[in-house]
Design a protein around this motif. Sequence first.
Motif, PDB file in Angstrom:
ATOM      1  N   LYS A 146      16.984  42.472  21.796  1.00 34.82           N
ATOM      2  CA  LYS A 146      17.075  42.400  20.324  1.00 34.82           C
ATOM      3  C   LYS A 146      16.104  43.365  19.655  1.00 34.82           C
ATOM      4  O   LYS A 146      16.445  44.062  18.710  1.00 34.82           O
ATOM      5  CB  LYS A 146      16.753  40.977  19.844  1.00 34.82           C
ATOM      6  CG  LYS A 146      17.912  40.017  19.899  1.00 34.82           C
ATOM      7  CD  LYS A 146      17.570  38.754  19.085  1.00 34.82           C
ATOM      8  CE  LYS A 146      18.693  37.767  19.082  1.00 34.82           C
ATOM      9  NZ  LYS A 146      18.578  36.768  20.149  1.00 34.82           N
ATOM     10  N   SER A 147      14.881  43.375  20.156  1.00 34.45           N
ATOM     11  CA  SER A 147      13.858  44.224  19.554  1.00 34.45           C
ATOM     12  C   SER A 147      14.152  45.702  19.806  1.00 34.45           C
ATOM     13  O   SER A 147      13.922  46.548  18.943  1.00 34.45           O
ATOM     14  CB  SER A 147      12.490  43.852  20.118  1.00 34.45           C
ATOM     15  OG  SER A 147      11.486  44.456  19.346  1.00 34.45           O
ATOM     16  N   GLN A 148      14.685  46.002  20.992  1.00 37.70           N
ATOM     17  CA  GLN A 148      15.059  47.391  21.273  1.00 37.70           C
ATOM     18  C   GLN A 148      16.167  47.851  20.326  1.00 37.70           C
ATOM     19  O   GLN A 148      16.153  48.982  19.843  1.00 37.70           O
ATOM     20  CB  GLN A 148      15.527  47.528  22.722  1.00 37.70           C
ATOM     21  CG  GLN A 148      14.395  47.313  23.714  1.00 37.70           C
ATOM     22  CD  GLN A 148      14.848  47.590  25.122  1.00 37.70           C
ATOM     23  OE1 GLN A 148      15.333  48.679  25.420  1.00 37.70           O
ATOM     24  NE2 GLN A 148      14.706  46.612  25.997  1.00 37.70           N
ATOM     25  N   ASN A 149      17.119  46.956  20.055  1.00 37.66           N
ATOM     26  CA  ASN A 149      18.207  47.283  19.126  1.00 37.66           C
ATOM     27  C   ASN A 149      17.663  47.589  17.731  1.00 37.66           C
ATOM     28  O   ASN A 149      18.133  48.509  17.071  1.00 37.66           O
ATOM     29  CB  ASN A 149      19.220  46.134  19.050  1.00 37.66           C
ATOM     30  CG  ASN A 149      20.004  45.997  20.343  1.00 37.66           C
ATOM     31  OD1 ASN A 149      20.060  46.925  21.152  1.00 37.66           O
ATOM     32  ND2 ASN A 149      20.595  44.834  20.562  1.00 37.66           N
ATOM     33  N   VAL A 150      16.672  46.809  17.299  1.00 38.23           N
ATOM     34  CA  VAL A 150      16.053  47.028  15.989  1.00 38.23           C
ATOM     35  C   VAL A 150      15.462  48.435  15.928  1.00 38.23           C
ATOM     36  O   VAL A 150      15.682  49.180  14.977  1.00 38.23           O
ATOM     37  CB  VAL A 150      14.953  45.964  15.708  1.00 38.23           C
ATOM     38  CG1 VAL A 150      14.073  46.361  14.544  1.00 38.23           C
ATOM     39  CG2 VAL A 150      15.586  44.602  15.455  1.00 38.23           C
ATOM     40  N   LEU A 151      14.718  48.806  16.965  1.00 38.09           N
ATOM     41  CA  LEU A 151      14.066  50.126  16.979  1.00 38.09           C
ATOM     42  C   LEU A 151      15.102  51.248  17.029  1.00 38.09           C
ATOM     43  O   LEU A 151      14.970  52.255  16.328  1.00 38.09           O
ATOM     44  CB  LEU A 151      13.092  50.221  18.157  1.00 38.09           C
ATOM     45  CG  LEU A 151      11.868  49.305  18.028  1.00 38.09           C
ATOM     46  CD1 LEU A 151      11.140  49.189  19.350  1.00 38.09           C
ATOM     47  CD2 LEU A 151      10.918  49.798  16.935  1.00 38.09           C
ATOM     48  N   GLN A 152      16.136  51.055  17.838  1.00 35.07           N
ATOM     49  CA  GLN A 152      17.170  52.098  17.940  1.00 35.07           C
ATOM     50  C   GLN A 152      17.899  52.266  16.612  1.00 35.07           C
ATOM     51  O   GLN A 152      18.144  53.387  16.178  1.00 35.07           O
ATOM     52  CB  GLN A 152      18.140  51.767  19.082  1.00 35.07           C
ATOM     53  CG  GLN A 152      17.509  52.048  20.440  1.00 35.07           C
ATOM     54  CD  GLN A 152      18.223  51.345  21.593  1.00 35.07           C
ATOM     55  OE1 GLN A 152      19.309  50.809  21.436  1.00 35.07           O
ATOM     56  NE2 GLN A 152      17.587  51.335  22.753  1.00 35.07           N
ATOM     57  N   ARG A 153      18.204  51.140  15.952  1.00 37.64           N
ATOM     58  CA  ARG A 153      18.858  51.216  14.636  1.00 37.64           C
ATOM     59  C   ARG A 153      17.968  51.905  13.619  1.00 37.64           C
ATOM     60  O   ARG A 153      18.449  52.486  12.662  1.00 37.64           O
ATOM     61  CB  ARG A 153      19.204  49.804  14.129  1.00 37.64           C
ATOM     62  CG  ARG A 153      20.519  49.262  14.672  1.00 37.64           C
ATOM     63  CD  ARG A 153      21.004  48.072  13.849  1.00 37.64           C
ATOM     64  NE  ARG A 153      20.095  46.947  13.917  1.00 37.64           N
ATOM     65  CZ  ARG A 153      20.168  45.978  14.823  1.00 37.64           C
ATOM     66  NH1 ARG A 153      21.112  45.991  15.748  1.00 37.64           N
ATOM     67  NH2 ARG A 153      19.306  44.981  14.818  1.00 37.64           N
ATOM     68  N   SER A 154      16.658  51.843  13.831  1.00 32.81           N
ATOM     69  CA  SER A 154      15.703  52.446  12.897  1.00 32.81           C
ATOM     70  C   SER A 154      15.392  53.899  13.262  1.00 32.81           C
ATOM     71  O   SER A 154      14.487  54.493  12.679  1.00 32.81           O
ATOM     72  CB  SER A 154      14.414  51.628  12.878  1.00 32.81           C
ATOM     73  OG  SER A 154      14.703  50.297  12.510  1.00 32.81           O
ATOM     74  N   GLY A 155      16.104  54.438  14.234  1.00 34.52           N
ATOM     75  CA  GLY A 155      15.952  55.854  14.566  1.00 34.52           C
ATOM     76  C   GLY A 155      14.913  56.170  15.623  1.00 34.52           C
ATOM     77  O   GLY A 155      14.642  57.343  15.906  1.00 34.52           O
TER      78      GLY A 155
END
Length: 188
Positions: A146-155
């Motif tokens: 979940k946290s990795q997805n957040v960072l990836q979505r944030s560029g």
Amino acid sequence: MGKNPYEQFPFIIGEEIILRKIMDSDLDNIFEIYNNEKLFQYTPVMFKKNKNTVANMIGHFERDFYKRKCIFLGICLKSEPNSIVGIAEMFDYCNDVNMITIGYRLNEKFWAKGIATKAVNAMTKYLFNDIGINRIQAFVMPENIKSQNVLQRSGFSKEGIIREGYVWKGQGVIDLILYSLLKGDSRK
């Protein structure tokens, strides 16, 4: 070079959210976050069973800012600025490299609503534009998808895995994935 992030306590207005100072009056909301074991599955911090412990922590947040150790901010929805739904962290500022590390955690009731991504975007905008930071990084356990997805979505870019390179309280020696975002990275 940018300004020092510890010169002024941040008040950050993002998309649908506000990141603000955590007050004593936020105790119930903060306790709800720190008392949920699920939120600390992938962090070096242990969850807290005792409300007084959390009350003391709130006092330490301000002290740690003035000691230039770390910045803890409450994540609130603009519609309810008095109610904290999560915590955003900025720490390990390195002046020579002009970089800082971020972290975040949300009350479980507010998961999967895009709030963590909005908080990360608000932090990165603030750090790049207002402070002039060049590099923002975040460390995530490989299991914490979940946290990795957040960072990836944030560029953020995944730089690699630091294998068995950190000891986290309650976790032992662990692998961590390092993510980073540079000011020069093309922003969407």
